[in-house]
Write a protein that holds these residues in place. Structure first.
Motif, PDB file in Angstrom:
ATOM      1  N   LYS A 126       2.161  16.343  -2.032  1.00 34.88           N
ATOM      2  CA  LYS A 126       3.294  15.520  -1.596  1.00 34.88           C
ATOM      3  C   LYS A 126       3.520  14.363  -2.554  1.00 34.88           C
ATOM      4  CE  LYS A 126       2.959  16.560   3.344  1.00 34.88           C
ATOM      5  NZ  LYS A 126       2.915  15.972   4.720  1.00 34.88           N
ATOM      6  N   GLN A 127       4.710  13.778  -2.455  1.00 36.03           N
ATOM      7  CA  GLN A 127       5.009  12.625  -3.288  1.00 36.03           C
ATOM      8  C   GLN A 127       4.356  11.373  -2.723  1.00 36.03           C
ATOM      9  OE1 GLN A 127       9.309  12.367  -3.707  1.00 36.03           O
ATOM     10  NE2 GLN A 127       9.249  13.679  -5.524  1.00 36.03           N
ATOM     11  N   ARG A 128       4.124  10.432  -3.606  1.00 32.44           N
ATOM     12  CA  ARG A 128       3.588   9.143  -3.171  1.00 32.44           C
ATOM     13  C   ARG A 128       4.632   8.459  -2.296  1.00 32.44           C
ATOM     14  NH1 ARG A 128       0.611   5.411  -7.577  1.00 32.44           N
ATOM     15  NH2 ARG A 128      -0.309   7.476  -7.899  1.00 32.44           N
ATOM     16  N   GLU A 129       4.169   7.854  -1.200  1.00 37.78           N
ATOM     17  CA  GLU A 129       5.084   7.195  -0.283  1.00 37.78           C
ATOM     18  C   GLU A 129       4.590   5.796   0.054  1.00 37.78           C
ATOM     19  OE1 GLU A 129       5.097   9.920   3.024  1.00 37.78           O
ATOM     20  OE2 GLU A 129       3.286   9.031   3.917  1.00 37.78           O
ATOM     21  N   SER A 130       5.539   4.945   0.350  1.00 34.73           N
ATOM     22  CA  SER A 130       5.194   3.588   0.735  1.00 34.73           C
ATOM     23  C   SER A 130       4.658   3.572   2.157  1.00 34.73           C
ATOM     24  CB  SER A 130       6.424   2.691   0.643  1.00 34.73           C
ATOM     25  OG  SER A 130       6.136   1.402   1.136  1.00 34.73           O
ATOM     26  N   VAL A 131       3.588   2.840   2.361  1.00 37.47           N
ATOM     27  CA  VAL A 131       3.018   2.667   3.690  1.00 37.47           C
ATOM     28  C   VAL A 131       3.464   1.334   4.278  1.00 37.47           C
ATOM     29  CG1 VAL A 131       0.892   2.467   5.037  1.00 37.47           C
ATOM     30  CG2 VAL A 131       1.013   4.073   3.115  1.00 37.47           C
ATOM     31  N   LYS A 184      -4.910   9.418  12.229  1.00 37.98           N
ATOM     32  CA  LYS A 184      -4.542  10.800  12.517  1.00 37.98           C
ATOM     33  C   LYS A 184      -4.801  11.664  11.283  1.00 37.98           C
ATOM     34  CE  LYS A 184      -0.697   9.116  15.384  1.00 37.98           C
ATOM     35  NZ  LYS A 184       0.765   9.171  15.608  1.00 37.98           N
ATOM     36  N   PRO A 185      -4.980  12.956  11.472  1.00 41.48           N
ATOM     37  CA  PRO A 185      -5.186  13.832  10.309  1.00 41.48           C
ATOM     38  C   PRO A 185      -4.073  13.698   9.267  1.00 41.48           C
ATOM     39  CG  PRO A 185      -5.746  14.993  12.307  1.00 41.48           C
ATOM     40  CD  PRO A 185      -5.155  13.675  12.732  1.00 41.48           C
ATOM     41  N   GLU A 186      -2.865  13.449   9.725  1.00 38.06           N
ATOM     42  CA  GLU A 186      -1.745  13.316   8.781  1.00 38.06           C
ATOM     43  C   GLU A 186      -1.787  12.025   7.965  1.00 38.06           C
ATOM     44  OE1 GLU A 186      -1.572  14.013  12.045  1.00 38.06           O
ATOM     45  OE2 GLU A 186       0.170  13.036  13.001  1.00 38.06           O
ATOM     46  N   ASP A 187      -2.731  11.141   8.280  1.00 39.42           N
ATOM     47  CA  ASP A 187      -2.925   9.945   7.458  1.00 39.42           C
ATOM     48  C   ASP A 187      -3.809  10.231   6.247  1.00 39.42           C
ATOM     49  OD1 ASP A 187      -3.188   8.097  10.515  1.00 39.42           O
ATOM     50  OD2 ASP A 187      -1.454   8.162   9.162  1.00 39.42           O
ATOM     51  N   THR A 188      -4.362  11.423   6.195  1.00 34.95           N
ATOM     52  CA  THR A 188      -5.220  11.795   5.075  1.00 34.95           C
ATOM     53  C   THR A 188      -4.446  11.744   3.767  1.00 34.95           C
ATOM     54  OG1 THR A 188      -6.649  13.194   6.432  1.00 34.95           O
ATOM     55  CG2 THR A 188      -6.571  13.669   4.059  1.00 34.95           C
ATOM     56  N   VAL A 225       3.409   4.590  10.802  1.00 31.74           N
ATOM     57  CA  VAL A 225       2.194   3.785  10.906  1.00 31.74           C
ATOM     58  C   VAL A 225       2.396   2.519  11.726  1.00 31.74           C
ATOM     59  CG1 VAL A 225       1.451   4.657   8.658  1.00 31.74           C
ATOM     60  CG2 VAL A 225       2.495   2.373   8.825  1.00 31.74           C
ATOM     61  N   LYS A 226       3.621   2.277  12.149  1.00 33.59           N
ATOM     62  CA  LYS A 226       3.900   1.065  12.929  1.00 33.59           C
ATOM     63  C   LYS A 226       3.054   1.045  14.196  1.00 33.59           C
ATOM     64  CE  LYS A 226       8.660   0.205  11.422  1.00 33.59           C
ATOM     65  NZ  LYS A 226      10.095   0.224  11.808  1.00 33.59           N
ATOM     66  N   TRP A 258       0.853  -1.192   0.000  1.00 34.14           N
ATOM     67  CA  TRP A 258       0.000   0.000   0.000  1.00 34.14           C
ATOM     68  C   TRP A 258       0.885   1.238   0.000  1.00 34.14           C
ATOM     69  CZ3 TRP A 258      -5.237  -0.047  -0.494  1.00 34.14           C
ATOM     70  CH2 TRP A 258      -5.878  -1.266  -0.270  1.00 34.14           C
ATOM     71  N   TYR A 259       0.495   2.192  -0.824  1.00 31.16           N
ATOM     72  CA  TYR A 259       1.138   3.491  -0.884  1.00 31.16           C
ATOM     73  C   TYR A 259       0.080   4.547  -0.606  1.00 31.16           C
ATOM     74  CZ  TYR A 259       5.458   1.733  -3.052  1.00 31.16           C
ATOM     75  OH  TYR A 259       6.644   1.096  -3.295  1.00 31.16           O
ATOM     76  N   ARG A 260       0.530   5.754  -0.351  1.00 32.78           N
ATOM     77  CA  ARG A 260      -0.400   6.862  -0.192  1.00 32.78           C
ATOM     78  C   ARG A 260       0.218   8.142  -0.728  1.00 32.78           C
ATOM     79  NH1 ARG A 260      -0.405   7.412   6.456  1.00 32.78           N
ATOM     80  NH2 ARG A 260       1.689   8.318   6.676  1.00 32.78           N
ATOM     81  N   GLN A 261      -0.663   9.044  -1.118  1.00 30.87           N
ATOM     82  CA  GLN A 261      -0.216  10.331  -1.624  1.00 30.87           C
ATOM     83  C   GLN A 261      -1.132  11.418  -1.098  1.00 30.87           C
ATOM     84  OE1 GLN A 261       0.163  10.617  -5.890  1.00 30.87           O
ATOM     85  NE2 GLN A 261       1.573  12.338  -5.713  1.00 30.87           N
ATOM     86  N   ALA A 262      -0.555  12.295  -0.306  1.00 28.40           N
ATOM     87  CA  ALA A 262      -1.296  13.436   0.234  1.00 28.40           C
ATOM     88  C   ALA A 262      -1.179  14.606  -0.744  1.00 28.40           C
ATOM     89  CB  ALA A 262      -0.727  13.824   1.593  1.00 28.40           C
TER      90      ALA A 262
END
Length: 120
Positions: free
Chosen positions: A43-48, A86-90, A63-64, A36-40
């Motif tokens: 921001k750049q896409r990052e590995s989750v 958390k809001p930063e997980d958006t 996220v650990k 799973w990746y995410r992109q806010a």
């Protein structure tokens, strides 16, 4: 080819939980790693997190202890359980599959993404 379809995103309050699902189809037996990746926004896409065929996992530090990846091979599904959001997980969350082939190298396959918004 490998086809990925995510679902399960939505709006949740801080501290809440969501479970994302990724339906996998196509040349499933050729996949070496799922993740799973995410992109806010902005921001750049990052590995989750990713999980290998051997079951080894690797989570990003932020996220650990809160997120858990799992898979159901019988149903060709991969899941991301997200707790204590958390809001930063958006972000838009993307399912990813990696295939390694001799002579071709690494091939990445992506789903269309699902929006996760953490806000009160």
């Amino acid at each position: 080819q490998v086809h990925l379809v995510e679902s399960g995103g939505g709006l949740v309050q801080p501290g809440g939980s969501l479970r994302l699902s990724c339906a996998v189809s196509g040349e499933i037996s050729s996949i070496n790693v799922m993740g799973w990746y995410r992109q806010a926004p902005g921001k750049q896409r990052e590995s989750v997190v990713f999980i290998t065929n051997g079951g080894n996992t690797n989570y990003r530090d932020s996220v650990k202890g809160r997120f858990t990846i799992s898979r159901n091979n019988a149903k060709n599904m991969v899941y991301l359980q997200m707790n204590e959001l958390k809001p930063e997980d958006t972000a838009v969350y993307y399912c990813n599959a990696i295939r390694l082939r001799i002579g071709v190298g690494q091939e990445d396959f992506w789903g269309q993404g699902t929006q996760v918004t953490v806000s009160s």
